[in-house]
Write a protein that holds these residues in place. Structure first.
Motif, PDB file in Angstrom:
ATOM      1  N   THR A 109       0.129  11.159  -4.572  1.00  0.00           N
ATOM      2  CA  THR A 109       1.097  10.951  -4.634  1.00  0.00           C
ATOM      3  C   THR A 109       1.764  11.704  -3.525  1.00  0.00           C
ATOM      4  OG1 THR A 109       1.351   9.579  -6.691  1.00  0.00           O
ATOM      5  CG2 THR A 109       2.998  11.530  -6.504  1.00  0.00           C
TER       6      THR A 109
ATOM      7  N   LEU B  24      -3.180   2.923  -7.159  1.00  0.00           N
ATOM      8  CA  LEU B  24      -2.755   3.296  -8.756  1.00  0.00           C
ATOM      9  C   LEU B  24      -2.913   2.990  -9.655  1.00  0.00           C
ATOM     10  CD1 LEU B  24       0.697   3.529  -7.398  1.00  0.00           C
ATOM     11  CD2 LEU B  24      -0.249   5.602  -7.686  1.00  0.00           C
ATOM     12  N   PHE B  25      -3.344   1.454  -9.755  1.00  0.00           N
ATOM     13  CA  PHE B  25      -3.959   0.152 -10.718  1.00  0.00           C
ATOM     14  C   PHE B  25      -5.389   0.856 -11.003  1.00  0.00           C
ATOM     15  CE2 PHE B  25      -6.253  -3.323 -11.565  1.00  0.00           C
ATOM     16  CZ  PHE B  25      -6.005  -3.820 -13.214  1.00  0.00           C
TER      17      PHE B  25
ATOM     18  N   LEU C 279       0.762  -0.204   1.993  1.00  0.00           N
ATOM     19  CA  LEU C 279       1.600  -0.091   0.079  1.00  0.00           C
ATOM     20  C   LEU C 279       0.593  -1.037  -0.873  1.00  0.00           C
ATOM     21  CD1 LEU C 279       3.560   0.260  -1.459  1.00  0.00           C
ATOM     22  CD2 LEU C 279       4.648  -2.038  -0.377  1.00  0.00           C
ATOM     23  N   LEU C 280      -0.078  -1.909   0.304  1.00  0.00           N
ATOM     24  CA  LEU C 280      -1.142  -2.668  -1.460  1.00  0.00           C
ATOM     25  C   LEU C 280      -2.111  -2.016  -0.920  1.00  0.00           C
ATOM     26  CD1 LEU C 280      -1.792  -4.927  -1.699  1.00  0.00           C
ATOM     27  CD2 LEU C 280      -3.566  -5.515  -0.396  1.00  0.00           C
ATOM     28  N   TYR C 281      -2.700  -0.995  -0.200  1.00  0.00           N
ATOM     29  CA  TYR C 281      -4.032  -0.060  -0.956  1.00  0.00           C
ATOM     30  C   TYR C 281      -3.440   1.141  -1.939  1.00  0.00           C
ATOM     31  CZ  TYR C 281      -7.750   2.631   0.448  1.00  0.00           C
ATOM     32  OH  TYR C 281      -9.270   3.008  -0.153  1.00  0.00           O
ATOM     33  N   TYR C 282      -2.179   2.102  -1.988  1.00  0.00           N
ATOM     34  CA  TYR C 282      -1.341   2.830  -3.040  1.00  0.00           C
ATOM     35  C   TYR C 282      -1.486   1.374  -4.076  1.00  0.00           C
ATOM     36  CZ  TYR C 282       1.120   6.672  -4.511  1.00  0.00           C
ATOM     37  OH  TYR C 282       1.493   7.416  -4.985  1.00  0.00           O
ATOM     38  N   CYS C 283      -1.667   0.746  -4.443  1.00  0.00           N
ATOM     39  CA  CYS C 283      -1.301  -0.010  -5.314  1.00  0.00           C
ATOM     40  C   CYS C 283      -2.468   0.246  -5.892  1.00  0.00           C
ATOM     41  CB  CYS C 283      -0.073  -1.568  -5.022  1.00  0.00           C
ATOM     42  SG  CYS C 283       1.779  -0.930  -5.053  1.00  0.00           S
ATOM     43  N   MET C 284      -2.665  -0.664  -5.163  1.00  0.00           N
ATOM     44  CA  MET C 284      -4.247  -0.978  -6.066  1.00  0.00           C
ATOM     45  C   MET C 284      -5.064   0.629  -6.014  1.00  0.00           C
ATOM     46  SD  MET C 284      -6.273  -3.136  -2.733  1.00  0.00           S
ATOM     47  CE  MET C 284      -8.196  -2.746  -3.061  1.00  0.00           C
TER      48      MET C 284
ATOM     49  N   TYR D  20       1.051   9.557   0.247  1.00  0.00           N
ATOM     50  CA  TYR D  20       1.166   8.050   0.594  1.00  0.00           C
ATOM     51  C   TYR D  20       2.796   7.569   0.364  1.00  0.00           C
ATOM     52  CZ  TYR D  20      -3.233   5.947   0.383  1.00  0.00           C
ATOM     53  OH  TYR D  20      -4.844   6.463   1.224  1.00  0.00           O
TER      54      TYR D  20
END
Length: 319
Positions: A82, A46-47, A39-44, A85
């Motif tokens: 998308t 996306l960001f 989740l952290l990696y996917y948020c990075m 993940y």
């Protein structure tokens, strides 16, 4: 080995609409840890990708072919990740990893079109750099807004059309099993589940045609870099331009080719005796490394984008 003939009546085959993804089985004891890190990696991902796309869209000074192609590159990274993940994160929290037949075909379409779209965009970016450095006087006539729009459409529509046909052909196959030995659905694995009496000639033709098209993309990129290197060794100014704009592209290209070729070779010829965790890593390398690495490389290496990021940071500190 030849797949077995279908022992299941056609009426029952039509009712079997759920695939099982088995790649996650050996991570049962570490699910929460893997979920948190993923989740952290996917948020990075996306960001950084959304930030770069936003900067290019907002700043009119960046409405140039190179940056528009970079924007398309990052959007494709968002599109591909998308497709993987959210479903993977959901599977980590579920007791059973299942996906509908339609969902499996859709995910296979996204994975393949994402990978091939990446290569198409890289080919167009190589052409853009070739024109900018090797034929600067003709750059604006060859890379007009209309031609740029056509090239961007080509890089997206070509894989979409090819894999639409491929997925439609796959959807007509009779299958003898519904177990996917992977974290996500892949068209090649679904085709391997076809009964021995099912005609897969059309699928093979499309596969070889796709390979031919994208091998040609690769040769085209090699051709552009041969001319780029030959031109840049003659001029200090061109060498500086090459280091600033071509090196990020070259890093993205080499990384993409290494991870995607490695995955394809392993999927077709690799041993299943390797630990499941290692097999999982090999299968998702192209979803792990390029989508995060690309915006970071371009963000730090391209002067205009780096200056814009520093300006945003400075203005943020002022307030």
């Amino acid at each position: 080995t030849q797949p077995p003939s279908c022992q299941i009546p056609t009426s029952e085959l039509c009712s079997l609409t759920i695939f099982t993804l088995s790649g996650i089985n050996e991570t049962m004891n570490y699910r929460l840890t893997i979920f948190s890190l993923t989740l952290l990696y996917y948020c990075m991902i996306l960001f950084f990708n959304i930030s770069l796309v936003t900067i290019i869209i907002v700043d009119e000074n960046l409405h140039e072919p190179m940056y528009i192609l970079l924007c398309s590159f990052c959007i494709n990274g968002l599109y591909g990740t998308t497709g993987f993940y959210p479903k993977y994160l959901l599977d980590l929290l579920s007791s059973s990893q299942e996906i509908s037949y339609e969902g499996c075909l859709s995910q296979a379409f996204v994975m393949y079109s994402f990978a091939c779209c990446d290569l198409s965009i890289l080919a167009v970016m190589a052409y853009d750099r070739y024109l900018a450095i090797c034929r600067p006087l003709h750059y604006h006539s060859f890379m007009s807004k209309r031609k740029l729009s056509a090239l961007v459409c080509f890089s997206w529509l070509t894989p979409f059309c090819i894999f639409s046909i491929s997925i439609i052909l796959t959807s007509n196959l009779k299958l003898y099993g519904l177990k996917i030995q992977k974290l996500f659905c892949v068209n090649w694995i679904i085709v391997k589940l076809a009964c021995s009496d099912t005609d897969t000639v059309s699928n093979n033709i499309i596969s070889y045609a796709t390979i031919f098209i994208y091998v040609f993309h690769g040769f085209f990129i090699i051709w552009t870099y041969m001319h780029l290197i030959r031109t840049c060794v003659r001029s200090t100014e061109d060498r500086i331009k090459f280091m600033q704009t071509c090196v990020p592209h070259l890093i993205s290209l080499v990384t993409f080719l290494v991870v995607i070729v490695f995955d394809l070779m392993y999927m077709r010829f690799g041993s299943t005796d390797l630990p499941q965790s290692l097999q999982n890593f090999i299968s998702i390398e192209f979803l792990l490394i390029p989508p995060l690495m690309n915006p970071l490389i371009y963000g730090f290496k391209l002067t205009k984008i780096r200056n814009k990021i520093l300006l945003f940071k400075k203005e943020g500190n002022l307030y």
